[in-house]
Design an enzyme around this catalytic site. Structure first.
Site, PDB file in Angstrom:
ATOM      1  N   HIS A 189       0.398  12.398 -29.649  1.00 33.97           N
ATOM      2  CA  HIS A 189      -0.220  11.123 -29.272  1.00 33.97           C
ATOM      3  C   HIS A 189      -0.896  10.467 -30.479  1.00 33.97           C
ATOM      4  O   HIS A 189      -0.886   9.245 -30.604  1.00 33.97           O
ATOM      5  CB  HIS A 189      -1.225  11.325 -28.136  1.00 33.97           C
ATOM      6  CG  HIS A 189      -0.558  11.555 -26.813  1.00 33.97           C
ATOM      7  ND1 HIS A 189      -1.137  12.260 -25.789  1.00 33.97           N
ATOM      8  CD2 HIS A 189       0.668  11.197 -26.357  1.00 33.97           C
ATOM      9  CE1 HIS A 189      -0.305  12.298 -24.756  1.00 33.97           C
ATOM     10  NE2 HIS A 189       0.803  11.674 -25.079  1.00 33.97           N
ATOM     11  N   LYS A 229       8.287  22.798 -14.332  1.00 30.60           N
ATOM     12  CA  LYS A 229       7.383  21.668 -14.039  1.00 30.60           C
ATOM     13  C   LYS A 229       7.040  21.630 -12.551  1.00 30.60           C
ATOM     14  O   LYS A 229       5.891  21.371 -12.176  1.00 30.60           O
ATOM     15  CB  LYS A 229       7.993  20.339 -14.494  1.00 30.60           C
ATOM     16  CG  LYS A 229       7.054  19.182 -14.168  1.00 30.60           C
ATOM     17  CD  LYS A 229       7.163  17.976 -15.031  1.00 30.60           C
ATOM     18  CE  LYS A 229       6.033  16.994 -14.663  1.00 30.60           C
ATOM     19  NZ  LYS A 229       6.059  15.750 -15.400  1.00 30.60           N
ATOM     20  N   GLU A 234      10.594  17.260 -25.387  1.00 32.08           N
ATOM     21  CA  GLU A 234       9.937  17.723 -24.151  1.00 32.08           C
ATOM     22  C   GLU A 234      10.590  19.022 -23.667  1.00 32.08           C
ATOM     23  O   GLU A 234       9.908  19.908 -23.169  1.00 32.08           O
ATOM     24  CB  GLU A 234      10.027  16.657 -23.048  1.00 32.08           C
ATOM     25  CG  GLU A 234       9.118  15.463 -23.256  1.00 32.08           C
ATOM     26  CD  GLU A 234       7.626  15.778 -23.088  1.00 32.08           C
ATOM     27  OE1 GLU A 234       7.280  16.866 -22.594  1.00 32.08           O
ATOM     28  OE2 GLU A 234       6.808  14.912 -23.474  1.00 32.08           O
ATOM     29  N   HIS A 286       8.835   9.654 -28.890  1.00 30.84           N
ATOM     30  CA  HIS A 286       7.837  10.530 -28.263  1.00 30.84           C
ATOM     31  C   HIS A 286       8.186  12.012 -28.439  1.00 30.84           C
ATOM     32  O   HIS A 286       7.367  12.812 -28.901  1.00 30.84           O
ATOM     33  CB  HIS A 286       7.708  10.180 -26.777  1.00 30.84           C
ATOM     34  CG  HIS A 286       6.794  11.099 -26.028  1.00 30.84           C
ATOM     35  ND1 HIS A 286       5.424  11.106 -26.224  1.00 30.84           N
ATOM     36  CD2 HIS A 286       7.043  12.073 -25.111  1.00 30.84           C
ATOM     37  CE1 HIS A 286       4.875  12.024 -25.449  1.00 30.84           C
ATOM     38  NE2 HIS A 286       5.840  12.627 -24.762  1.00 30.84           N
ATOM     39  N   LYS A 326       3.493  11.242 -11.518  1.00 28.53           N
ATOM     40  CA  LYS A 326       2.615  10.425 -12.369  1.00 28.53           C
ATOM     41  C   LYS A 326       3.321   9.092 -12.582  1.00 28.53           C
ATOM     42  O   LYS A 326       4.409   9.050 -13.161  1.00 28.53           O
ATOM     43  CB  LYS A 326       2.391  11.093 -13.727  1.00 28.53           C
ATOM     44  CG  LYS A 326       1.261  12.090 -13.727  1.00 28.53           C
ATOM     45  CD  LYS A 326       0.942  12.519 -15.155  1.00 28.53           C
ATOM     46  CE  LYS A 326      -0.158  13.562 -15.171  1.00 28.53           C
ATOM     47  NZ  LYS A 326      -0.387  14.084 -16.535  1.00 28.53           N
ATOM     48  N   GLU A 365      -3.785  17.314 -11.767  1.00 28.22           N
ATOM     49  CA  GLU A 365      -4.270  17.734 -13.083  1.00 28.22           C
ATOM     50  C   GLU A 365      -5.763  18.045 -13.094  1.00 28.22           C
ATOM     51  O   GLU A 365      -6.502  17.597 -13.972  1.00 28.22           O
ATOM     52  CB  GLU A 365      -3.923  16.679 -14.146  1.00 28.22           C
ATOM     53  CG  GLU A 365      -3.873  17.292 -15.535  1.00 28.22           C
ATOM     54  CD  GLU A 365      -3.232  16.384 -16.574  1.00 28.22           C
ATOM     55  OE1 GLU A 365      -2.124  15.871 -16.307  1.00 28.22           O
ATOM     56  OE2 GLU A 365      -3.828  16.230 -17.643  1.00 28.22           O
ATOM     57  N   HIS A 377       1.027  17.787 -27.314  1.00 28.38           N
ATOM     58  CA  HIS A 377       0.861  16.338 -27.217  1.00 28.38           C
ATOM     59  C   HIS A 377      -0.351  15.775 -27.965  1.00 28.38           C
ATOM     60  O   HIS A 377      -0.450  14.569 -28.138  1.00 28.38           O
ATOM     61  CB  HIS A 377       0.794  15.905 -25.750  1.00 28.38           C
ATOM     62  CG  HIS A 377       2.152  15.888 -25.074  1.00 28.38           C
ATOM     63  ND1 HIS A 377       2.959  17.000 -24.996  1.00 28.38           N
ATOM     64  CD2 HIS A 377       2.839  14.890 -24.473  1.00 28.38           C
ATOM     65  CE1 HIS A 377       4.071  16.682 -24.351  1.00 28.38           C
ATOM     66  NE2 HIS A 377       4.038  15.414 -24.032  1.00 28.38           N
ATOM     67  N   ARG A 400       0.823  -1.232   0.000  1.00 32.87           N
ATOM     68  CA  ARG A 400       0.000   0.000   0.000  1.00 32.87           C
ATOM     69  C   ARG A 400       0.847   1.269   0.000  1.00 32.87           C
ATOM     70  O   ARG A 400       0.411   2.325   0.458  1.00 32.87           O
ATOM     71  CB  ARG A 400      -0.978   0.026   1.169  1.00 32.87           C
ATOM     72  CG  ARG A 400      -1.977  -1.122   1.132  1.00 32.87           C
ATOM     73  CD  ARG A 400      -3.185  -0.856   1.998  1.00 32.87           C
ATOM     74  NE  ARG A 400      -4.105  -1.969   1.877  1.00 32.87           N
ATOM     75  CZ  ARG A 400      -4.046  -3.066   2.621  1.00 32.87           C
ATOM     76  NH1 ARG A 400      -3.123  -3.184   3.545  1.00 32.87           N
ATOM     77  NH2 ARG A 400      -4.909  -4.029   2.445  1.00 32.87           N
ATOM     78  N   ASN A 424       0.880  19.156 -21.289  1.00 33.66           N
ATOM     79  CA  ASN A 424       0.558  18.361 -22.485  1.00 33.66           C
ATOM     80  C   ASN A 424       0.628  19.203 -23.754  1.00 33.66           C
ATOM     81  O   ASN A 424       0.162  18.775 -24.810  1.00 33.66           O
ATOM     82  CB  ASN A 424      -0.844  17.749 -22.354  1.00 33.66           C
ATOM     83  CG  ASN A 424      -0.909  16.747 -21.226  1.00 33.66           C
ATOM     84  OD1 ASN A 424       0.055  16.021 -20.981  1.00 33.66           O
ATOM     85  ND2 ASN A 424      -2.019  16.717 -20.515  1.00 33.66           N
ATOM     86  N   ARG A 438      -2.154  21.766 -14.708  1.00 32.39           N
ATOM     87  CA  ARG A 438      -1.141  20.780 -15.078  1.00 32.39           C
ATOM     88  C   ARG A 438      -1.266  20.339 -16.539  1.00 32.39           C
ATOM     89  O   ARG A 438      -0.293  19.890 -17.141  1.00 32.39           O
ATOM     90  CB  ARG A 438      -1.202  19.577 -14.134  1.00 32.39           C
ATOM     91  CG  ARG A 438      -0.078  18.587 -14.377  1.00 32.39           C
ATOM     92  CD  ARG A 438       0.164  17.659 -13.226  1.00 32.39           C
ATOM     93  NE  ARG A 438       1.194  16.686 -13.578  1.00 32.39           N
ATOM     94  CZ  ARG A 438       1.803  15.901 -12.722  1.00 32.39           C
ATOM     95  NH1 ARG A 438       1.489  15.946 -11.446  1.00 32.39           N
ATOM     96  NH2 ARG A 438       2.733  15.041 -13.139  1.00 32.39           N
TER      97      ARG A 438
END
Ligand code: GLY
Length: 341
Positions: free
Chosen positions: A234, A209, A181, A246, A139, A219, A230, A117, A227, A223
């Site tokens: 994507h 960031k 990025e 990427h 994330k 987010e 992106h 946990r 992206n 946040r």
């Protein structure tokens, strides 16, 4: 191992009791034992074979080698690692040390989030992409056959070490991917990154960031600016038939977002030119792969973007900065695609 260079910078991600420091600079991996949580008894070092860097946590440590490449980001790998850690007697009094790029930090962070946990983890980020993005902000997650990062958790690290010496062994394509990025950060604030050396640029990106994450950890709003670029990226990646990393896809996505914003009267042509200049300055592509000729396919993939809560949401620049915009006319989306061909 060389002592951590005094030119290293420390950026704090300010999240009250869960705040942590990101150390950026040459040799900062040598700081690992000083950033291990107090009282941790043993370290589970999670890494990939091709990372090729060893670390010294200063604790009794066991190394768990995870699958190569993006394959590592699977629930099967999470189960295997948790079972091996359990077999080796790891508990919540121990710490996970993730050594690698985005794949390792995403996977190891998720294992840390769910094992017993939740146990603490420290990231030693070895790729540019991880240093400016994946390792920071908590994330974590793995992929499903249905899509990337569909299972995950927000689980903040205890500390992050962005050792810029580790970039020296990075394959050229991997470095370029991180640069995509990095290019994004040129447009998120008014900060001028152009005049900075690579280490300072990485620290500046981490600072940007860190501020965004501190303002909106989960987010709920702000946040999403991370992206930027992106949506098209994507779509290119999901189409999946094109040899773009990427960050290379993000590079084209940044130009595309600028072309859309210009057509909506949000920015002028000078700002679009600035996007091209930054992207090409990193040696990144500013056009779609020639083989990607089906606009209908791309538009259909835009609709599957994770940002699309209620219709298509694009992150677009303006003189107020990058912000979410809904309801971009299809004719604009198509016209801007022509501008990146
Ligand atoms: N990579 C985007 C984020 O961390 O929110």
């Amino acid at each position: 191992m060389a002592p951590a260079d005094s030119r290293a910078q420390i950026v704090t991600v300010d999240l009250d009791a869960r705040s942590y420091d990101v150390h950026v600079g040459p040799g900062v991996r040598a700081r690992l034992n000083s950033v291990i949580p107090a009282g941790a008894r043993r370290a589970a070092v999670l890494t990939q074979r091709d990372i090729g860097w060893t670390v010294d946590s200063g604790l009794d440590q066991s190394v768990f080698t995870v699958a190569d490449g993006e394959e590592a980001k699977s629930l099967a790998e999470v189960e295997r690692l948790c079972r091996e850690m359990s077999g080796a007697g790891f508990t919540r009094s121990d710490v996970i040390v993730a050594v690698g790029g985005g794949v390792v930090t995403d996977l190891a962070g998720f294992v840390a989030a769910v094992y017993h946990r939740g146990i603490p983890y420290v990231s030693v980020a070895s790729s540019l992409l991880a240093q400016v993005d994946a390792a920071i902000g908590g994330k974590t997650g793995v992929n499903l056959p249905e899509g990337k990062n569909l299972v995950g958790a927000f689980w903040q690290p205890h500390a992050v070490l962005c050792d810029t010496e580790m970039l020296a062994t990075l394959p050229a394509r991997e470095l370029r991917s991180g640069q995509g990025e990095l290019a994004k950060y040129h447009f998120l604030t008014g900060d001028d990154l152009d005049g900075l050396g690579l280490d300072e640029r990485i620290a500046a990106a981490v600072r940007i960031k860190a501020d965004v994450v501190a303002a909106d950890e989960r987010e709920g709003g702000r946040r999403a600016v991370l992206n930027y670029g992106h949506t098209l990226a994507h779509a290119i990646e999901t189409a999946g038939r094109y040899d773009l990393r990427h960050g290379e896809a993000v590079a084209v996505g940044l130009i595309y977002a600028a072309e859309v914003a210009a057509r909506m009267g949000r920015i002028d042509t000078g700002r679009v030119a600035e996007h091209r200049q930054v992207v090409t300055g990193y040696g990144l592509p500013d056009r779609l792969p020639a083989a990607l000729e089906d606009d209908d396919e791309l538009l259909a993939l835009f609709g599957r973007d994770k940002k699309s809560v209620d219709g298509l949401t694009l992150m677009l620049d303006s003189d107020r900065g990058v912000e979410p915009v809904v309801g971009v006319p299809e004719s604009v989306l198509r016209d801007a695609l022509a501008a990146v061909r």
